[in-house]
Design a protein around this motif. Structure first.
Motif, PDB file in Angstrom:
ATOM      1  N   PRO A 188      16.144  26.390  23.172  1.00  0.00           N
ATOM      2  CA  PRO A 188      15.198  25.533  22.431  1.00  0.00           C
ATOM      3  C   PRO A 188      13.850  26.199  22.199  1.00  0.00           C
ATOM      4  N   ASP A 189      13.373  26.994  23.166  1.00  0.00           N
ATOM      5  CA  ASP A 189      12.073  27.629  22.989  1.00  0.00           C
ATOM      6  C   ASP A 189      12.108  28.641  21.854  1.00  0.00           C
ATOM      7  N   TYR A 190      13.240  29.248  21.634  1.00  0.00           N
ATOM      8  CA  TYR A 190      13.409  30.170  20.521  1.00  0.00           C
ATOM      9  C   TYR A 190      13.254  29.423  19.197  1.00  0.00           C
ATOM     10  N   LEU A 191      13.834  28.247  19.119  1.00  0.00           N
ATOM     11  CA  LEU A 191      13.703  27.419  17.923  1.00  0.00           C
ATOM     12  C   LEU A 191      12.253  26.988  17.711  1.00  0.00           C
ATOM     13  N   VAL A 192      11.574  26.665  18.785  1.00  0.00           N
ATOM     14  CA  VAL A 192      10.174  26.274  18.679  1.00  0.00           C
ATOM     15  C   VAL A 192       9.344  27.419  18.112  1.00  0.00           C
ATOM     16  N   LEU A 193       9.568  28.626  18.616  1.00  0.00           N
ATOM     17  CA  LEU A 193       8.804  29.777  18.161  1.00  0.00           C
ATOM     18  C   LEU A 193       9.079  30.079  16.690  1.00  0.00           C
ATOM     19  N   LEU A 194      10.327  30.003  16.290  1.00  0.00           N
ATOM     20  CA  LEU A 194      10.647  30.238  14.880  1.00  0.00           C
ATOM     21  C   LEU A 194      10.035  29.165  13.987  1.00  0.00           C
ATOM     22  N   SER A 195      10.101  27.930  14.423  1.00  0.00           N
ATOM     23  CA  SER A 195       9.524  26.836  13.631  1.00  0.00           C
ATOM     24  C   SER A 195       8.021  27.005  13.476  1.00  0.00           C
ATOM     25  N   LEU A 196       7.357  27.379  14.563  1.00  0.00           N
ATOM     26  CA  LEU A 196       5.912  27.602  14.489  1.00  0.00           C
ATOM     27  C   LEU A 196       5.577  28.801  13.602  1.00  0.00           C
ATOM     28  N   SER A 197       6.424  29.822  13.605  1.00  0.00           N
ATOM     29  CA  SER A 197       6.185  30.980  12.733  1.00  0.00           C
ATOM     30  C   SER A 197       6.277  30.580  11.270  1.00  0.00           C
ATOM     31  N   ALA A 198       7.263  29.748  10.942  1.00  0.00           N
ATOM     32  CA  ALA A 198       7.366  29.256   9.570  1.00  0.00           C
ATOM     33  C   ALA A 198       6.137  28.425   9.205  1.00  0.00           C
ATOM     34  N   LEU A 258      -0.130  24.848  19.955  1.00  0.00           N
ATOM     35  CA  LEU A 258       0.955  23.865  20.009  1.00  0.00           C
ATOM     36  C   LEU A 258       2.073  24.305  20.935  1.00  0.00           C
ATOM     37  N   ALA A 259       2.039  25.559  21.353  1.00  0.00           N
ATOM     38  CA  ALA A 259       3.083  26.094  22.237  1.00  0.00           C
ATOM     39  C   ALA A 259       2.428  26.734  23.446  1.00  0.00           C
ATOM     40  N   SER A 260       1.505  26.010  24.059  1.00  0.00           N
ATOM     41  CA  SER A 260       0.724  26.573  25.154  1.00  0.00           C
ATOM     42  C   SER A 260       1.561  26.895  26.386  1.00  0.00           C
ATOM     43  N   LYS A 261       2.722  26.273  26.506  1.00  0.00           N
ATOM     44  CA  LYS A 261       3.539  26.552  27.697  1.00  0.00           C
ATOM     45  C   LYS A 261       4.279  27.877  27.588  1.00  0.00           C
ATOM     46  N   TYR A 262       4.258  28.506  26.395  1.00  0.00           N
ATOM     47  CA  TYR A 262       4.906  29.800  26.216  1.00  0.00           C
ATOM     48  C   TYR A 262       3.849  30.892  26.244  1.00  0.00           C
ATOM     49  N   PRO A 263       3.783  31.700  27.269  1.00  0.00           N
ATOM     50  CA  PRO A 263       2.706  32.694  27.380  1.00  0.00           C
ATOM     51  C   PRO A 263       2.752  33.757  26.298  1.00  0.00           C
ATOM     52  N   TYR A 264       3.911  33.961  25.669  1.00  0.00           N
ATOM     53  CA  TYR A 264       4.028  34.992  24.646  1.00  0.00           C
ATOM     54  C   TYR A 264       3.722  34.459  23.250  1.00  0.00           C
TER      55      TYR A 264
END
Length: 483
Positions: free
Chosen positions: A28-38, A163-169
């Protein structure tokens, strides 16, 4: 056997990470990162499109607002010049007082943020770069909007990373994605945006398949948004040239050698002039505003009476390629514009140097092609081909990103068939620049900034393993764990 310390071979964990399918269903975190990139790409494309529109709006109204006043021509011209001085003074002053990190193109600031040396205060960078940049560029100064677009995109990426503060990268990946989206939208060149991050920012960009996909997706969405508003035509409306004969490739290599020397000198003068202006300003707001007013008024004057010496240069490129002057006049315009570019870009103005560099490459390349056509008529049928090659050569020699320069030029001019001559010219320029010890422009500006100013923040200690390491690359998607 000799040992090569700089070589890095990926472990089996990274290979498994790159080849294992099922990313979208297992992470799911991968999907979040891709969605935020878009999202980053879409927002960056929208803001960059508005930035371009604001520059055109302010430029047009500054030049024509006083026409309806029915004043004598001299008084109208004076008011136009004073308006240019006022625009630039306000832009310089807002930059120095509200967000000093937005001075210049802003690309070194983004590179420093990717390396953990700077923080991006996006709530300041976005409004200041947009409005101060639009005011300064519309004054007629020899500046481009492409560098500011990269910084605007990087700031959008850092904003969306909250919006994705829990992901350090996330801050790193989204900042890089935003920078790519900004360049893609500025030039209508999605491939160039991707390659700029991978090639020019390779010391700072932490590459793995996930970060690459995010950069690609952001560039795509930014370009879609831009083309929705501005159409799908290339940025430069110049002829499509025929492929030159193979026997003429040595002429392109020689042109690359010339631009290699020019690029080294240009970078060194940028650093010297930047140091001079910093020493003159010394954070004195009156001096900063005075510099802006002087330069803005001067180039507003040139815009009225010597338009070839003002502005970013995109219109100049189109005009000169379609109707070239005598080669001596083009060399003269080149020399004057190189001084103007150095003065405007080094002054601390919130503007970039991409478009002015492309204009310089066009002028010198076209002059070279005109001379070569007279000396070798059987090898040179269209001197304009050397103008296209010159754009890529100067970009490669200064920024030290030859592949990005090639793709950028062919996307901007729609001359994809000229890749072979561009390869010869850009690689020749790059080899000469490296042989003589020249440093890439933006890396050198970043080092100069760090040596004269304390960094905005200390380098961050990674909260997890280094994202560039195979272990962290696996953590980004880690499909093997879920299986």
């Amino acid at each position: 056997m000799p040992r090569f310390a700089n070589l890095h071979f990926p472990s089996m964990g990274l290979i498994r990470h790159r080849l294992t399918p099922g990313f979208f269903t297992s992470q799911p975190d991968y999907l979040v990162l891709l969605s935020l990139s878009a999202l980053v790409g879409a927002v960056a494309g929208l803001i960059v499109s508005a930035f371009e529109g604001a520059i055109h709006f302010l430029t047009y109204h500054r030049l024509h607002y006083f026409d309806s006043w029915a004043l004598p021509a001299g008084i109208t011209a004076l008011l136009v010049i004073l308006a240019g001085a006022l625009f630039a003074a306000v832009g310089f002053l807002a930059t120095a007082k509200l967000a000093p990190e937005t001075s210049g193109s802003g690309i070194p600031h983004v590179e420093g943020a990717l390396d953990g040396l700077h923080d991006i205060r996006w709530w300041r960078v976005l409004p200041v770069k947009f409005f101060a940049g639009a005011l300064t560029l519309s004054s007629g100064m020899v500046l481009g909007r492409e560098g500011p677009s990269v910084q605007i995109g990087g700031a959008v990426g850092r904003m969306c990373a909250s919006l994705a503060s829990k992901y350090p990268y996330a801050p790193h990946v989204l900042t890089a994605s935003g920078a790519a989206a900004g360049l893609a939208a500025a030039f209508n060149a999605p491939l160039a945006g991707i390659l700029f991050i991978i090639e020019e920012m390779r010391p700072q960009f932490r590459y793995n398949f996930t970060s690459f996909k995010c950069v690609t997706l952001a560039s795509l969405t930014a370009t879609i948004v831009l083309r929705y508003f501005h159409g799908q035509d290339a940025v430069m409306d110049i002829p499509t040239f025929k492929v030159p004969p193979l026997e003429s490739l040595w002429l392109f290599l020689l042109l690359g050698v010339i631009f290699g020397v020019v690029g080294i000198s240009f970078n060194r003068w940028v650093l010297k002039w930047t140091a001079f202006f910093k020493g003159y300003h010394r954070n004195n707001l009156r001096r900063v505003a005075g510099t802006g007013a002087m330069l803005g008024g001067l180039f507003a004057l040139f815009q009225l009476y010597l338009p070839d010496i003002s502005g970013g240069g995109v219109a100049l490129i189109t005009d000169f390629v379609r109707e070239p002057m005598a080669w001596g006049l083009m060399v003269l315009v080149f020399l004057v514009r190189i001084v103007a570019t150095l003065g405007c870009f080094s002054s601390g103005a919130p503007g970039g140097v991409f478009a002015p560099m492309l204009a310089l490459g066009t002028l010198l390349g076209l002059a070279y092609g005109t001379v070569a056509a007279g000396l070798f008529p059987s090898l040179v049928a269209e001197p304009g081909v050397y103008a296209v090659a010159g754009m890529g050569a100067l970009f490669a020699a200064t920024v030290r990103a030859p592949v990005t320069g090639i793709i950028l030029v062919v996307e901007m001019t729609d001359n994809y068939q000229l890749i072979m001559p561009l390869l010869m010219t850009t690689l020749g320029a790059t080899f000469i620049a490296q042989a003589f010890g020249g440093s890439p422009l933006y890396s050198a500006l970043l080092q100069q900034s760090l040596s004269t100013n304390a960094p905005a923040k200390e380098p961050e200690k990674p909260q997890t393993a280094d994202i560039a390491a195979p272990a962290t690359a696996a953590e980004l998607n880690a499909p093997a764990k879920s299986e």
